[in-house]
Write an enzyme that holds these catalytic residues in place. Structure first.
Site, mmCIF file in Angstrom:
data_model
loop_
_atom_site.group_PDB
_atom_site.id
_atom_site.type_symbol
_atom_site.label_atom_id
_atom_site.label_comp_id
_atom_site.label_asym_id
_atom_site.label_seq_id
_atom_site.Cartn_x
_atom_site.Cartn_y
_atom_site.Cartn_z
ATOM 1 N N CYS A 1 -0.724 4.138 1.951
ATOM 2 C CA CYS A 1 -0.222 4.098 3.434
ATOM 3 C C CYS A 1 0.998 4.142 3.802
ATOM 4 C CB CYS A 1 -0.638 2.407 4.120
ATOM 5 S SG CYS A 1 -2.083 1.912 3.013
ATOM 6 N N ASP A 2 1.831 3.856 3.199
ATOM 7 C CA ASP A 2 3.365 3.617 3.506
ATOM 8 C C ASP A 2 4.360 4.540 2.704
ATOM 9 O OD1 ASP A 2 2.636 1.906 5.573
ATOM 10 O OD2 ASP A 2 2.856 0.017 4.074
ATOM 11 N N CYS B 1 0.858 -1.052 0.113
ATOM 12 C CA CYS B 1 -0.048 0.003 0.025
ATOM 13 C C CYS B 1 1.146 1.233 -0.073
ATOM 14 C CB CYS B 1 -0.895 -0.041 1.144
ATOM 15 S SG CYS B 1 -1.902 1.381 1.268
#
Ligand code: NDP
Length: 361
Positions: A183-184, A180
């Site tokens: 997300c990261d 992701c």
């Protein structure tokens, strides 16, 4: 006696649905999944969903950076000791982040779970292995906790990112290997460093493009000599000077150390025996997701990939009246924690209104 509402799944969609159902006096029951069944660990389908498998969450509204000590105080105050124990290592001990940071995914999930529990949600820590949706009340059978009858059902079992299944990939998950970018991608370990994205679909292009904001260079590893992505997306990747195409290759091995996490990726050719090692600090898998719908046994209408279909625009109804779906299990497009939470809320309101119409509430 039948349950009024049973919610299957314990990610942001499930807990938001539970918060709304509980506050509407529907005494919801959440079947959250089992943490001890090894297949859940291997498949990435453990309780608390995909957010529980990620690190810092910077895009969930109302969660700005704050001092580690503030997170520690909040979590300790909000959670009972046995639940705080699950996340204590993020805010206590020698290795904790110094200064300001974002909330960690597992911290957010414990807080969501607690919020649902605080309003009277009952929780069963088990997996549903069979559903019977052809009769009403619906019947749900769990692995170890018996069967439940439900007047309304909300399915919020999410989706899991596909991984290649390499042991080295598993070893460095959340230490350089992730599925992701949104997300990261902005984490310090990926900034101004070369990264690889595995996959050639729209997700891979989107992830690679997004990552160019942070990375020094992004290598896209594509197993054929063309992208599956839509033309416009493909063009975007091909024209981006920070994206390098590695055609006809796939990931052979993730290389790293325990301390530094990922340091390199070995690629292998899909047309000959050639290999190549790239120095990278991150490996992003974008080879598709799989919705967690196997347990439904084909009783609900899904798309060809197994995502539950919402037949009515802006409603969370499914193909069976009284069964609602929320979050990634029905959404292959947005796949964000906040959109899952939003549709969890919608599903609770839809279920409440449906029960009222049927005279159950
Ligand atoms: P896709 O299934 O479209 O693409 C998966 C990619 O991963 C393909 O390039 C595929 O290769 C590759 N792949 C699959 N398995 C392996 C493997 N074992 N080893 C190496 N490579 C592999 O999934 P996406 O998640 O990209 O997209 C899902 C859906 O969501 C699509 O309909 C897409 O259009 C949509 N979407 C739309 C976006 C947008 O419009 N902005 C953004 C993101 C997704 P191959 O091509 O050889 O099969």
């Amino acid at each position: 006696m039948s349950e009024k509402v049973v919610i299957i799944g314990s990610g942001p969609a499930g807990w938001t649905a539970a918060i709304y159902c509980a506050r509407a006096n529907l005494q919801p029951l959440v079947i959250e999944g089992s943490a001890t069944w090894d297949a859940n660990r291997v498949n990435g389908t453990l309780p608390l969903g995909q957010l529980n498998l990620t690190t810092e969450v910077e895009n969930f509204p109302a969660w700005p950076f704050a001092d580690n000590s503030a997170f520690n105080q909040l979590l300790k105050s909000a959670l009972p000791p046995d639940r705080f124990a699950n996340v204590a290592h993020y805010s206590e001990g020698k290795k904790v982040h110094q200064g300001k940071r974002a909330a960690y995914g597992p911290e957010l999930m414990e807080l969501m779970r607690q919020q649902a529990a605080s309003f009277g949600t009952r929780i069963v820590t088990d997996d549903v292995v069979k559903v019977e949706l052809g009769k009403h009340p619906f019947k749900l059978t769990t692995r170890d906790s018996g069967a439940f009858d439900a007047l309304a059902l909300i399915i919020a079992t999410g989706a899991r990112a596909n991984y290649l299944g390499l042991p080295s990939e598993d070893r460095y998950k959340n230490n350089g290997v992730t599925a992701c970018a949104v997300c990261d991608g902005a984490l310090p370990r990926f900034r101004n460093k070369p990264l690889v994205v595995i996959g050639g679909g729209d997700s891979a292009v989107e992830e690679a493009t997004y990552l160019t904001k942070f990375a020094s260079q992004v290598h896209m590893v594509v197993r054929r000599n063309e992208l599956r992505a839509s033309k416009i997306m493909a063009q975007r990747a091909l024209e981006n000077p920070k994206i390098t195409m590695k055609w006809n290759r796939t990931l052979d091995e993730v290389i790293g150390t325990e301390q530094s996490g990922v340091t390199a990726a070995r690629l292998k050719s899909t047309i000959d025996d050639g290999t190549e090692t790239l120095d990278v600090t991150g490996v992003f898998l974008a080879i598709g997701h799989t919705p967690n719908t196997d347990f439904l046994g084909g009783q609900l209408q899904t798309d060809p990939k197994g995502y539950i279909i919402w037949p009515k625009s802006h409603r969370t109804d499914t193909s069976i009246e009284g069964v609602f779906a929320a979050g990634d299990v029905a959404d292959s497009y947005y796949r964000q924690a906040v959109t899952a939470a939003g549709s969890g809320c919608q599903s609770a309101l839809d279920a409440e209104r449906w029960l009222a119409d049927k005279g159950h509430h």
